[in-house]
Motif scaffolding. Sequence first.
Motif, PDB file in Angstrom:
ATOM      1  N   TRP A 184       1.096  -1.454   0.033  1.00 11.09           N
ATOM      2  CA  TRP A 184      -0.197   0.149  -0.096  1.00 11.09           C
ATOM      3  C   TRP A 184       0.856   1.001   0.585  1.00 11.09           C
ATOM      4  O   TRP A 184       2.092   0.854   0.836  1.00 11.09           O
ATOM      5  CB  TRP A 184      -0.577  -0.089   1.213  1.00 11.09           C
ATOM      6  CG  TRP A 184      -1.912   1.288   1.584  1.00 11.09           C
ATOM      7  CD1 TRP A 184      -2.962   1.514   0.608  1.00 11.09           C
ATOM      8  CD2 TRP A 184      -1.531   2.109   2.225  1.00 11.09           C
ATOM      9  NE1 TRP A 184      -2.932   2.643   0.540  1.00 11.09           N
ATOM     10  CE2 TRP A 184      -3.001   3.356   1.836  1.00 11.09           C
ATOM     11  CE3 TRP A 184      -1.023   2.313   3.561  1.00 11.09           C
ATOM     12  CZ2 TRP A 184      -3.447   4.431   2.689  1.00 11.09           C
ATOM     13  CZ3 TRP A 184      -1.345   3.315   4.031  1.00 11.09           C
ATOM     14  CH2 TRP A 184      -1.989   4.413   3.802  1.00 11.09           C
ATOM     15  N   ASN A 185       0.388   2.275  -1.431  1.00 13.53           N
ATOM     16  CA  ASN A 185       1.417   3.535  -1.257  1.00 13.53           C
ATOM     17  C   ASN A 185       2.359   3.306  -1.435  1.00 13.53           C
ATOM     18  O   ASN A 185       3.422   4.070  -0.321  1.00 13.53           O
ATOM     19  CB  ASN A 185       1.098   4.217   0.205  1.00 13.53           C
ATOM     20  CG  ASN A 185      -0.401   5.195  -0.348  1.00 13.53           C
ATOM     21  OD1 ASN A 185      -0.977   5.215  -0.712  1.00 13.53           O
ATOM     22  ND2 ASN A 185      -0.556   5.548   0.927  1.00 13.53           N
ATOM     23  N   TYR A 241       4.817   0.760  -0.295  1.00 10.48           N
ATOM     24  CA  TYR A 241       5.824  -0.151   1.226  1.00 10.48           C
ATOM     25  C   TYR A 241       4.673  -0.942   0.866  1.00 10.48           C
ATOM     26  O   TYR A 241       3.458  -1.465   1.114  1.00 10.48           O
ATOM     27  CB  TYR A 241       5.223   0.649   2.854  1.00 10.48           C
ATOM     28  CG  TYR A 241       5.893   2.300   2.129  1.00 10.48           C
ATOM     29  CD1 TYR A 241       7.453   1.407   2.717  1.00 10.48           C
ATOM     30  CD2 TYR A 241       5.463   3.340   2.437  1.00 10.48           C
ATOM     31  CE1 TYR A 241       8.015   3.076   2.782  1.00 10.48           C
ATOM     32  CE2 TYR A 241       6.523   4.660   2.070  1.00 10.48           C
ATOM     33  CZ  TYR A 241       7.747   4.466   2.310  1.00 10.48           C
ATOM     34  OH  TYR A 241       8.149   5.634   2.303  1.00 10.48           O
ATOM     35  N   GLY A 266      -8.057   2.006   1.256  1.00 11.66           N
ATOM     36  CA  GLY A 266      -7.007   1.260  -0.463  1.00 11.66           C
ATOM     37  C   GLY A 266      -7.953   0.094  -0.993  1.00 11.66           C
ATOM     38  O   GLY A 266      -8.718  -0.371   0.305  1.00 11.66           O
ATOM     39  N   ASN A 306      -0.598  -1.517  -5.981  1.00 13.37           N
ATOM     40  CA  ASN A 306      -1.545  -1.828  -4.563  1.00 13.37           C
ATOM     41  C   ASN A 306      -2.160  -3.783  -4.489  1.00 13.37           C
ATOM     42  O   ASN A 306      -2.792  -4.164  -5.035  1.00 13.37           O
ATOM     43  CB  ASN A 306      -2.481  -1.779  -4.007  1.00 13.37           C
ATOM     44  CG  ASN A 306      -2.482  -0.273  -3.397  1.00 13.37           C
ATOM     45  OD1 ASN A 306      -1.594   0.334  -3.004  1.00 13.37           O
ATOM     46  ND2 ASN A 306      -3.708   0.552  -2.937  1.00 13.37           N
ATOM     47  N   THR A 348      -0.660   4.096  10.348  1.00 20.00           N
ATOM     48  CA  THR A 348      -0.228   3.934   9.175  1.00 20.00           C
ATOM     49  C   THR A 348       0.941   3.901   8.682  1.00 20.00           C
ATOM     50  O   THR A 348       1.414   2.690   7.649  1.00 20.00           O
ATOM     51  CB  THR A 348      -1.283   4.228   7.877  1.00 20.00           C
ATOM     52  OG1 THR A 348      -0.666   5.835   7.261  1.00 20.00           O
ATOM     53  CG2 THR A 348      -2.919   4.203   8.431  1.00 20.00           C
ATOM     54  N   GLU A 359      10.039  -0.807   2.294  1.00 25.90           N
ATOM     55  CA  GLU A 359       9.522   0.317   0.866  1.00 25.90           C
ATOM     56  C   GLU A 359       9.455  -1.484   0.304  1.00 25.90           C
ATOM     57  O   GLU A 359      10.353  -2.086  -0.087  1.00 25.90           O
ATOM     58  CB  GLU A 359      10.707   1.289   0.860  1.00 25.90           C
ATOM     59  CG  GLU A 359      10.828   1.742  -0.650  1.00 25.90           C
ATOM     60  CD  GLU A 359      10.927   2.949  -0.753  1.00 25.90           C
ATOM     61  OE1 GLU A 359      10.470   3.883  -2.228  1.00 25.90           O
ATOM     62  OE2 GLU A 359      11.133   3.417  -0.393  1.00 25.90           O
TER      63      GLU A 359
END
Length: 162
Positions: free
Chosen positions: A53-54, A56, A73, A87, A106, A127
């Motif tokens: 997500w985003n 990571y 998400g 994602n 988060t 990451e």
Amino acid sequence: MNLYDNAPMEKGLFDGLRGKHSLQLVFLVSLALSNLFPAPTFATSWEYPFVVWNGYMYEVVDEKVSEVDRKIGQVTRYSDMETYAGNFSNAYEKGTNYWSIQNINTDEAIAVEVSDGVFKKALRRGEYGGGKYDYFSIVTKVIIVVVGGSCVSYFVLKKLKY
């Protein structure tokens, strides 16, 4: 008059290589160069189930979450065989929702809705680089093949005095 004017000409390696044949040479050189830089391969198994997500990676642990805050998400791509950008998940199907957890940032953890109204905690591990590497590799390979093929073709055509 030169001593060599009447001497028979030696047949060179690239004699007769003109026009469409030079394009074939560029193609063959590019094909050969592309095989020097094979595409990266990725493992088909992972140490743990995860979601991305985003940008990571979050490891989904066997801990239920009872107090979620809001939907943040969802899984956009699933595969247990390859890595993808976005994602992505190696364990949960496309459409599986991600939620923020009440009183938890988060940056630390999110909740994954594993079934209707049932949530598992996913701990942020760092990451995610899986999907990013694919694009870099493809672009790098194309640049090397185009530049390399062009250089070799230039020198061959120069030798032919084309």
